[in-house]
Design a protein around this motif. Sequence first.
Motif: not given
Length: 109
Positions: A52-53, A86-87, A90, A93-94
Amino acid sequence: MSEQNDEHEQQGSYDLAVEEARPKVKQPPLYRVVLINDDYTPMEFVVEILESIFGMERTRATQVMLEVHTKGKGVCGVYNFEIAETKVAQVMSVAKQHQHPLLCTMEES
């Protein structure tokens, strides 16, 4: 004709090729985004993160997940600073949303 040449030289104009100096553009440094193994995050969750990322196909995501599992860490991709940052955010966070202690970092290439 020699009078013309003398006259031309006296005016100080010579036929010179002038090339504009081009500034040397340095490529920005790249950063590896790395997943760190832990004993709690499910392997399937790691594969889903990679798909997904990082946009990996299932086969590649499984390979990277196994590298993380067996070697302690695995590279998810190489990006410029902003994208790598950013990755990492992400992933963290997930992982936090799903209550997994998965760690993700970035290292300069």
